[in-house]
Write a protein that holds these residues in place. Structure first.
Motif, mmCIF file in Angstrom:
data_model
loop_
_atom_site.group_PDB
_atom_site.id
_atom_site.type_symbol
_atom_site.label_atom_id
_atom_site.label_comp_id
_atom_site.label_asym_id
_atom_site.label_seq_id
_atom_site.Cartn_x
_atom_site.Cartn_y
_atom_site.Cartn_z
ATOM 1 N N ALA A 48 44.684 42.389 43.142
ATOM 2 C CA ALA A 48 43.339 41.968 42.723
ATOM 3 C C ALA A 48 43.008 40.575 43.241
ATOM 4 N N ALA A 49 44.022 39.738 43.375
ATOM 5 C CA ALA A 49 43.802 38.351 43.777
ATOM 6 C C ALA A 49 43.280 38.216 45.209
ATOM 7 N N TYR A 50 43.491 39.216 46.038
ATOM 8 C CA TYR A 50 42.946 39.143 47.395
ATOM 9 C C TYR A 50 41.426 39.278 47.382
ATOM 10 N N TYR A 51 40.882 39.773 46.273
ATOM 11 C CA TYR A 51 39.437 39.879 46.111
ATOM 12 C C TYR A 51 38.903 38.785 45.197
ATOM 13 N N ILE A 52 39.769 38.260 44.319
ATOM 14 C CA ILE A 52 39.419 37.148 43.426
ATOM 15 C C ILE A 52 40.542 36.115 43.569
ATOM 16 N N PRO A 53 40.455 35.205 44.541
ATOM 17 C CA PRO A 53 41.585 34.337 44.907
ATOM 18 C C PRO A 53 42.198 33.530 43.768
ATOM 19 N N GLU A 54 41.421 33.187 42.748
ATOM 20 C CA GLU A 54 41.993 32.396 41.656
ATOM 21 C C GLU A 54 43.068 33.165 40.890
ATOM 22 N N MET A 55 43.162 34.482 41.134
ATOM 23 C CA MET A 55 44.160 35.297 40.446
ATOM 24 C C MET A 55 45.510 35.298 41.147
ATOM 25 N N HIS A 56 45.647 34.650 42.274
ATOM 26 C CA HIS A 56 46.946 34.598 42.948
ATOM 27 C C HIS A 56 47.967 33.893 42.057
ATOM 28 N N ALA A 57 49.151 34.457 41.985
ATOM 29 C CA ALA A 57 50.226 33.838 41.199
ATOM 30 C C ALA A 57 50.548 32.444 41.726
ATOM 31 N N SER A 58 50.394 32.248 43.034
ATOM 32 C CA SER A 58 50.674 30.937 43.625
ATOM 33 C C SER A 58 49.691 29.875 43.139
ATOM 34 N N ASN A 59 48.569 30.306 42.556
ATOM 35 C CA ASN A 59 47.603 29.379 41.970
ATOM 36 C C ASN A 59 47.824 29.197 40.471
ATOM 37 N N GLY A 60 48.903 29.799 39.960
ATOM 38 C CA GLY A 60 49.236 29.638 38.547
ATOM 39 C C GLY A 60 48.612 30.660 37.638
#
Length: 489
Positions: A357-369
């Protein structure tokens, strides 16, 4: 003409961006498959009620080297419960049932202790009912439907209804009986007619390993069930799963990612449930007797009507999981869904659905916490500013600034392992070292530090921490095994 050219250029740019995101998702999933040794995987992503990605990777049938395609069929196991939840809400909308009704309103052959348990408590796994399968997931009794049902009714409740969450299959046998009675037909046919046929799901059916399934992706595992405990091995085995007829409300559907995507779109656009309020009820987590919520784990921390749910301030989700191999996550506030089906028991795709999902909503990347507990997010932000090598000092300053700042040992431990998977070994070691300082009496804290140090190649310090763990807990078999492996037992 200039406006037309601008519109064309804008359209091309959007298509290029979408293709780039799709390629990134593909790269991520293929890397995950390689790391976890997943033979085959299907993915579908829905945004704003449209399928924006649909792909298949890997090998559907390992024995014959048959590639996975979009037509490959996967067992979705307990994700079936989500369809059962929808069936119940269809009966609610028809005025035939209330979710807060006692199950005894619809069934007569129940023990007295079961009679006050509600439909909702059964669907959300807070009923306290004894389980109709054993620790190895086989039906109790002599194996027949009648024996399993007769035997489970002789067993005592495990706890008062609503007291706590405990995953349970008996409740879904009861739900199947209720659907049979209220719909006037077998529950499987009711679900087929009211869901599969309405949506148009040509690849979806009830079945198991005993059935001949065209385009079947089969099932494989690196796990073995040792007296009820799943343990990893290095040997890939084909798995055979049988779902008795009475059990198929709990785990009987075979499908593919495209069919499930169509079903999710239909569910959210009013084709399966007429009222928006019905979806709210479907995905609302049950509240326990003490006012708290319960769920399967820290991520799937709530339980709704056949749907495990992730209750969190940012991007909450409803996410059925099945057989440690399949999942689909619906993000209602984001108008997005992610479907991940694999043929590997133990792949646990729910653990990387958010990352897709984070590839469509970048703030959801685990690397962003994203997804970290609040205290861990605070600690992470401070360590990124000040340096992980100053973890103890940074923690002390945060504690002075806020006396209630108390991340748990488990939260710190989980974050450290996540850092290691994100290829940040030194940060992981720094966080685990902090954990041993904060929780010096915890054998698990030292065991975890030893494990990461060993993986990072620091044998000397790994041995030191395993020994400290064993001193705190002489029964720690993990530390004993690793010390033996390193010749330090």
């Amino acid at each position: 003409m200039r406006c037309l050219i601008a519109l064309v250029c804008s359209s091309l740019s959007l298509h290029a961006a979408a293709a780039d995101v799709s390629d990134q998702v593909t790269a991520f999933l293929q890397q995950t498959m390689q790391e976890q040794r997943i033979p085959a995987l299907q993915v579908a992503v829905i945004r704003h009620n449209k399928i924006v990605k649909l792909d298949a990777y890997g090998t559907a049938n390992v024995e014959n080297a048959v590639p996975a395609t979009r037509d490959s069929i996967f067992s979705i196991n307990s994700c079936t419960k989500a369809f059962t939840g929808v069936a119940i809400m269809q009966l609610v909308e028809a005025g035939k049932l209330g979710i807060d009704d006692p199950i005894s309103r619809y069934l007569d052959d129940l023990p007295d202790a079961w009679r006050a348990i509600t439909v909702k408590q059964v669907l959300t796994h807070v009923s306290g009912l004894p389980n109709i399968i054993d620790s190895k997931e086989n039906p109790i009794g002599d194996g027949s439907d009648a024996s399993a049902w007769a035997t489970v009714k002789t067993l005592p409740l495990e706890f008062p209804a609503g007291e706590r969450f405990k995953y349970n299959q008996t409740g879904y046998v009861i739900i199947g009986k209720i659907i049979d009675k209220l719909s006037g037909q077998p529950f499987a046919r009711f679900i087929e007619e009211r869901q599969f046929n309405v949506v148009g799901m040509p690849h979806t059916r009830f079945g198991d390993s005993s059935d001949v399934i065209p385009h079947s992706a089969g099932g494989y595992s690196y796990l073995r069930n040792d007296n009820g405990e799943w343990k990893p091995s290095d040997r890939l085995s084909a798995i055979y799963v049988a779902f008795p007829g009475y059990f198929r409300t709990a785990a009987g559907i075979l499908s593919n990612a495209e069919d499930i995507a169509r079903w999710l779109i239909a569910l959210q656009s009013g084709k399966l449930l007429k009222n928006k309020s019905s979806l709210d009820v479907l995905w609302s987590t049950v509240v326990l007797n003490d006012g708290k919520t319960g769920g399967m784990n820290a991520m799937l921390n709530g339980s709704a009507l056949g749907w495990p749910v992730t209750t969190r301030a940012e991007h909450p989700a409803a996410g059925p999981i099945g057989g440690m191999r399949s999942t689909f996550f619906v993000y209602p506030k984001d108008d997005m869904s992610v479907i991940l089906l694999t043929n590997l028991q133990g792949a646990n795709p729910e653990n990387f659905a958010d990352e897709v999902a984070a590839y469509y909503i970048p703030e959801m990347h685990a690397s962003n916490g994203f997804g970290l507990p609040p205290h861990i997010k605070t600690l992470r932000a401070a360590l990124l500013r000040r340096g992980f090598d100053r973890a103890r000092l940074v923690f002390a300053e945060l504690k002075i600034a806020n006396a209630s700042f108390t991340p748990s040992e488990e939260e710190i431990n989980d974050w450290a392992y996540l850092l290691f998977t994100q290829k940040q070994p030194q940060q992981s070691i720094a966080v685990l070292t902090l954990n041993t300082e904060l929780y010096p009496d915890s054998w698990n804290a030292f065991d975890s530090l030893g494990e990461i140090l060993q993986k990072a190649g620091d044998k000397t310090k790994a041995i030191e921490n395993y020994r400290r763990s064993l001193k705190l807990n002489p029964d720690n078999t993990n530390a004993t095994a690793h010390l033996k492996e390193m010749g330090a037992a």
